[in-house]
Design a protein around this motif. Structure first.
Motif, PDB file in Angstrom:
ATOM      1  N   HIS A   1       1.062  -1.135   0.109  1.00  0.00           N
ATOM      2  CA  HIS A   1       0.162  -0.287   0.296  1.00  0.00           C
ATOM      3  C   HIS A   1       0.925   1.372   0.435  1.00  0.00           C
ATOM      4  N   PRO A   2       0.386   2.522  -0.639  1.00  0.00           N
ATOM      5  CA  PRO A   2       1.908   3.452  -0.773  1.00  0.00           C
ATOM      6  C   PRO A   2       1.636   4.441   0.002  1.00  0.00           C
ATOM      7  N   ARG A   3       1.063   3.738   1.048  1.00  0.00           N
ATOM      8  CA  ARG A   3       1.297   4.753   2.732  1.00  0.00           C
ATOM      9  C   ARG A   3       2.046   3.893   3.470  1.00  0.00           C
ATOM     10  N   ASN A   4       2.319   2.285   3.619  1.00  0.00           N
ATOM     11  CA  ASN A   4       3.196   2.627   3.686  1.00  0.00           C
ATOM     12  C   ASN A   4       4.550   2.117   3.275  1.00  0.00           C
ATOM     13  N   ARG A   5       6.036   2.098   4.644  1.00  0.00           N
ATOM     14  CA  ARG A   5       7.071   1.557   4.240  1.00  0.00           C
ATOM     15  C   ARG A   5       7.347   0.314   4.667  1.00  0.00           C
ATOM     16  N   TYR A   6       8.414  -0.092   3.305  1.00  0.00           N
ATOM     17  CA  TYR A   6       8.786  -1.998   3.333  1.00  0.00           C
ATOM     18  C   TYR A   6      10.333  -2.112   2.907  1.00  0.00           C
ATOM     19  N   LEU A   7      10.808  -3.289   3.791  1.00  0.00           N
ATOM     20  CA  LEU A   7      12.338  -3.228   3.490  1.00  0.00           C
ATOM     21  C   LEU A   7      12.278  -5.164   3.653  1.00  0.00           C
TER      22      LEU A   7
END
Length: 413
Positions: free
Chosen positions: A90-96
Motif C-alpha cells: 500500500h502506498p501509505r506503508n514502508r517496506y524493507l
C-alpha cells in the motif's frame, strides 16, 4: 546515477550502504548490481509517468495509520518475498526486504528489479527498499535479532511517518487487505504493541534461558549454525524473563526505545540475549515487559494464525486447504506457515485479497477502470481506504484484545 555513501544507522552502530535505481533501465540496474557488489538498492521515481502523479500521503495522528514492514527470507525465497510484498503493498506503508547472507547477490538484484517492475506505484512513492549487505540470520542464533534491530533502525531513518513495525517472513501471508488492516488499526491507540508473551517459561528455562550459545553467523561468513558452551548459567534475577512468539507488531515509540534505549535497559538485555538460544522469542518480550514506560502498553497477541499438531511440536504445521475455513473465520490478519506455491495461497488471493497474478492487492488508492489491465497501474488518493466486511471481523477481534488489555487480564503489567 545517484549514489548514497555509507551512513551509520541511528542507534545500531552499523554502517549501511544504499544505492538508488538509475535512470536508464531495469535491465541495466540488474546487471550493474551483479557486477558491483553493492549493499542496498532503492526504487526511484525516474520512470514515473507524470500523468499518474500520486496525491501526497498524509501521516500523523489526525490521519490513517501506516505500517513499516520488515520482510525476510533465505536463499531461493525471492519469489515468495515478492509475492508477500504484492499481497501487503500500500502506498501509505514502508517496506524493507531482506534475503539472508546465504542468498547470492544475483537473487537480491532480481528481487529489487522484479519488485520495481511489478508495482508501478513504487516508482512514485519510493517506499520499498532491499537490503544488499545481508546478515546471516541464523535460525536459532542472535544474528536474526541483530538484523531485526538494524531493520528497525533503518526504517526509522528512512521514514518518519509510520506507526507500527511489522515482522514477516517468506512463510507468512495476509488474510486481509491493507485497506481493511489500515481501517481496523485506525481505532487502535498508536502507542500499543502486539506481542505474544508469558513469564511462565516452563521447560524453556532449561532449554532456552540457561544454555549459553554463540551464533557462528556473527563472525563466519554464510554460517547458519551455533556453538553451545559446556556449562549453563543461572536464570537472570535483575530482570524478569518473558518468552513468546518471535513475530511482533511494535509501536513506533517502542521501536525508538529499542534503538535509542535512553535508560540503558535495551542495551543491557541485548548483551544477555546475544547468547540466548532463539533470542527473538524473548528479547522484545522481556524488554517491553520490564520497561516501566511500555509494560502497560502491551497487548498479548501477535495477530498471527497458526495451527499446531497434537501433541504439539516445536513449529506449527504448514497450513493448507483443510485450514482455510478456520483461518478466515478467525479474523486474524496474518497466518503462517505456508509452503511455497501451496494452492491455499491462490485461494486466499482469489477469494479474500482479489489479487491478480503478479499484481498488488487492489484498494481505494487504485484508480484504473480498465478491466483488462492492472487496477493499480493508475492511482489517485492514498489517504483513503475502502474497508470490507473483513475489517469488521478484525475490528471485533481487536476490541476483545483491547478489553482484555484494559482489564489487565492479558498484559505483562
Amino acid at each position: 546515477m545517484p549514489l548514497r555513501y555509507p551512513t551509520a544507522a541511528r542507534g545500531c552502530g552499523a554502517a549501511v550502504e544504499r544505492w538508488m535505481f538509475p535512470i536508464l533501465s531495469v535491465l541495466f540496474v540488474a546487471v550493474l548490481l551483479l557486477l558491483s557488489g553493492i549493499s542496498g538498492f532503492k526504487a526511484s521515481t525516474a520512470f514515473l509517468d507524470r500523468r499518474l502523479t500520486a496525491t501526497d500521503v498524509r501521516r500523523g495522528s489526525a490521519h490513517l495509520p501506516s505500517f513499516a514492514y520488515y520482510i525476510t527470507g533465505g536463499r531461493g525465497d525471492s519469489s515468495r518475498v515478492l509475492r508477500l510484498l504484492l499481497a501487503v503493498y500500500h502506498p501509505r506503508n514502508r517496506y524493507l526486504l531482506h534475503l539472508s547472507a546465504d542468498a547470492p547477490a544475483s537473487e537480491r538484484a532480481d528481487l529489487a528489479a522484479r519488485a520495481w517492475l511489478s508495482i508501478p506505484a513504487i516508482r512514485a512513492f519510493g517506499n520499498v527498499d532491499v537490503i544488499g549487505k545481508a546478515s546471516a540470520m541464523t535460525p536459532m542464533g542472535s544474528s536474526g535479532l541483530a538484523a531485526t534491530l538494524q531493520a528497525a533502525s533503518l526504517l526509522l531513518r528512512l521514514d518518519d511517518g509510520w506507526d507500527w513495525f511489522v515482522t514477516l517472513t517468506a512463510e507468512d501471508y495476509p488474510l486481509i487487505s491493507q485497506d481493511d488492516l489500515i481501517y481496523a488499526f485506525s481505532h487502535v491507540p498508536r502507542n500499543l504493541s502486539f506481542v505474544n508473551h508469558t513469564s511462565d517459561i516452563g521447560w524453556k528455562e532449561d532449554k532456552r534461558v540457561k544454555p549459553i550459545i554463540v551464533d557462528a553467523g556473527i563472525y563466519l561468513a554464510n554460517r547458519k549454525s551455533f556453538f553451545k558452551a559446556t556449562q549453563n548459567r543461572v536464570t537472570p534475577q535483575s530482570f524478569k524473563f518473558f518468552t513468546g512468539s518471535p513475530w511482533v507488531i511494535l509501536s513506533r515509540s517502542f521501536v525508538e526505545y529499542c534503538v535509542l534505549g535512553w535508560d540503558n535497559l535495551a542495551r543491557t538485555l541485548l548483551l544477555y540475549f546475544t547468547n540466548v538460544l532463539s533470542s527473538q522469542e524473548g528479547y522484545f518480550h522481556s524488554l517491553i515487559c520490564n520497561s516501566q514506560d511500555f509494560q502497560n502498553m502491551t497487548v498479548n497477541s501477535d495477530l498471527r494464525y497458526t495451527a499446531w499438531d497434537s501433541p504439539p511440536t516445536t513449529e506449527p504445521h504448514f497450513l493448507n486447504m483443510t485450514d482455510y475455513d478456520e483461518m478466515i473465520k478467525s479474523g486474524i490478519p496474518f497466518a503462517r506457515q505456508f509452503r511455497q506455491g501451496d494452492a491455499v495461497l491462490d485461494k486466499i488471493d482469489r477469494m479474500i485479497l482479489k489479487r491478480r497474478y503478479n499484481k498488488a492487492v487492489p484498494g481505494a488508492w487504485c484508480s484504473s477502470q480498465n478491466r483488462w489491465i492492472d487496477p493499480c497501474s493508475r492511482w489517485d488518493n492514498a489517504n483513503i481506504v475502502q474497508p470490507t466486511h473483513r475489517s469488521e471481523k478484525l475490528g471485533k477481534l481487536i476490541k476483545t484484545l483491547l478489553d482484555e488489555w484494559e482489564s489487565s487480564t492479558s498484559s505483562c503489567r
